[in-house]
Design an enzyme around this catalytic site. Sequence first.
Site, PDB file in Angstrom:
ATOM      1  N   ASP A 108       8.815   2.325   1.872  1.00  0.00           N
ATOM      2  CA  ASP A 108       8.085   2.915   2.183  1.00  0.00           C
ATOM      3  C   ASP A 108       7.628   3.338   4.260  1.00  0.00           C
ATOM      4  OD1 ASP A 108       5.191   4.064   2.861  1.00  0.00           O
ATOM      5  OD2 ASP A 108       4.215   3.113   1.622  1.00  0.00           O
ATOM      6  N   PHE A 113       0.891  -1.158  -0.458  1.00  0.00           N
ATOM      7  CA  PHE A 113      -0.172  -0.034  -0.308  1.00  0.00           C
ATOM      8  C   PHE A 113       1.080   1.551  -0.290  1.00  0.00           C
ATOM      9  CE2 PHE A 113      -2.488   3.368   2.069  1.00  0.00           C
ATOM     10  CZ  PHE A 113      -3.625   3.654   1.067  1.00  0.00           C
ATOM     11  N   LYS A 128       2.156   9.211   8.646  1.00  0.00           N
ATOM     12  CA  LYS A 128       1.503   8.978   9.996  1.00  0.00           C
ATOM     13  C   LYS A 128       2.873   9.196  11.478  1.00  0.00           C
ATOM     14  CE  LYS A 128      -1.051   5.537   7.979  1.00  0.00           C
ATOM     15  NZ  LYS A 128      -1.073   5.355   6.686  1.00  0.00           N
TER      16      LYS A 128
HETATM   17  C1  LIG Z   1      -1.150   5.356   5.147  1.00  0.00           C
HETATM   18  C2  LIG Z   1       0.141   4.904   4.325  1.00  0.00           C
HETATM   19  C3  LIG Z   1       0.333   5.600   3.472  1.00  0.00           C
HETATM   20  C4  LIG Z   1      -0.071   6.770   3.199  1.00  0.00           C
HETATM   21  O1  LIG Z   1      -0.896   8.326   3.188  1.00  0.00           O
HETATM   22  P1  LIG Z   1      -1.756   9.544   3.677  1.00  0.00           P
HETATM   23  O2  LIG Z   1      -1.602   9.548   4.606  1.00  0.00           O
HETATM   24  O3  LIG Z   1      -3.060   8.375   3.728  1.00  0.00           O
HETATM   25  O4  LIG Z   1      -1.819   9.665   2.036  1.00  0.00           O
HETATM   26  C5  LIG Z   1       1.274   4.896   2.529  1.00  0.00           C
HETATM   27  N1  LIG Z   1       1.837   4.004   2.798  1.00  0.00           N
HETATM   28  C6  LIG Z   1       1.561   3.747   3.886  1.00  0.00           C
HETATM   29  C7  LIG Z   1       2.650   2.471   4.042  1.00  0.00           C
HETATM   30  C8  LIG Z   1       1.012   3.479   4.733  1.00  0.00           C
HETATM   31  O5  LIG Z   1       0.752   3.156   5.657  1.00  0.00           O
END
Ligand SMILES: *Cc1c(COP(=O)(O)O)cnc(C)c1O
Length: 421
Positions: free
Chosen positions: A238, A153, A267
């Site tokens: 990520d 994701f 986050k």
């Molecule tokens: C939450 C998340 C995103 C996206 O972050 P947003 O602030 O919702 O745009 C991207 N990568 C990972 C691994 C995530 O958990």
Amino acid sequence: MPILLLTYKGNISMSAQKNVSDNAQKSALFGTYARSEVVFESGKGMRLYSTDGEAYLDFMAGIGVNLMGHSHPDIVKAMRTQGEKLWHLSNVFTIPGAERLAQRLVDNSFADAVFFGNSGSEAIECALKTARHYYFDLGEPHKNEIIAFTGSFHGRTLGGIAAGGNPAYREGFAPLPGGFVHIAPGDLNAVEAAINPNTAAILIEPVQGEGGVLDMGDSFLQGLRTLCDKHDLLLILDEVQTGYGRTGKFFAHEWAGIEPDIMCVAKGIGAGFPLGACLATEKVAKSMVPGTHASTYGGNPLACAIGNAVLDQVLEPGFIEHVDKMGNVLAWHMRQLMQKFPNLVLDVRGKGLMVGMKITPPIRDFVDLLREHKLLCVAAGDNVLRLLPPLIVQESDIIEAFEKIGLALTQVQADLSPKDE
Ligand SMILES: *Cc1c(COP(=O)(O)O)cnc(C)c1O
């Protein structure tokens, strides 16, 4: 009878569906979320308080965001102090708070430079653009393909869903940016076979969050680093969900003893205030010159004052050790439940305070049931109950949460057992 368990539909599910549709009818918001009808009006530490006067134990932290729980006094103070002085400036001016936060991130990571945005998706977009622009500058514009992983994701922008490994999130949004291939995680030979002269980078979450709290494993990450070095590729991590202490290290890749070339963080970095960052080495970052990228809000004084206050807490000696310790307590309780309910709990996963339990009852219903027990958790792919408590969680909170989860599992078990009357 595990087959039967998978088809379980309790009363909870029906009432939850009703709530969702009632709410959707009244709402002027896009119907992109199946919202619960509970309304929270305040929070303190590990607790959230609803308008009907109930206290809930928070084991989701706004999906891995509220690192310091709710209303942490030092962070509230930083917000107030900066809020009375200056909120926003253009990035055409020097912003001392942004300079300081960037320098502190650099001092505590592999990186040499930072770009601030406001979310995880924006950090991903910056990372993808940086990787492509790096090879463009080297006179190799054909090197623009990115290898990513099934189940991953990377946010909900067009770039994020193109990079992400969930085909359902892409459906209906064509045409998407091209240049992404998806490989099943874990198989280094398959990754190497997918590398071609056009490959620019490998993009991976050290622990897949949304996809089901799946640890990609130290040896796989080490193998990817080796492949990147061997084939002249950039490694993009990520760490939007895994970063900032969540797994028991400041960044999750520290477990594997490797370093990326580019890393996405969001986050936890603002602990609830919108803030995201893309970090990179000097070699890569120097390609991003004026005109290549920008963000109106990114790195504004208010966000950075809060970001610096969050970092004060996270870098406090012993704080990340506390996360690691609480992670072990959490893992112990999950294993106990797996032993006690072998039909209902199939697997326990994760790292530090980013953990999950693969269960047999439908996950949305089970999350609703836990909410009735005043425990807030979040679902992840693969029918996983995901626990992402604020990092300030104490052992007593974990014991309380697992009492509630145990009660809910006992309830599901009882509903499933044939009545003897
Ligand atoms: C939450 C998340 C995103 C996206 O972050 P947003 O602030 O919702 O745009 C991207 N990568 C990972 C691994 C995530 O958990």
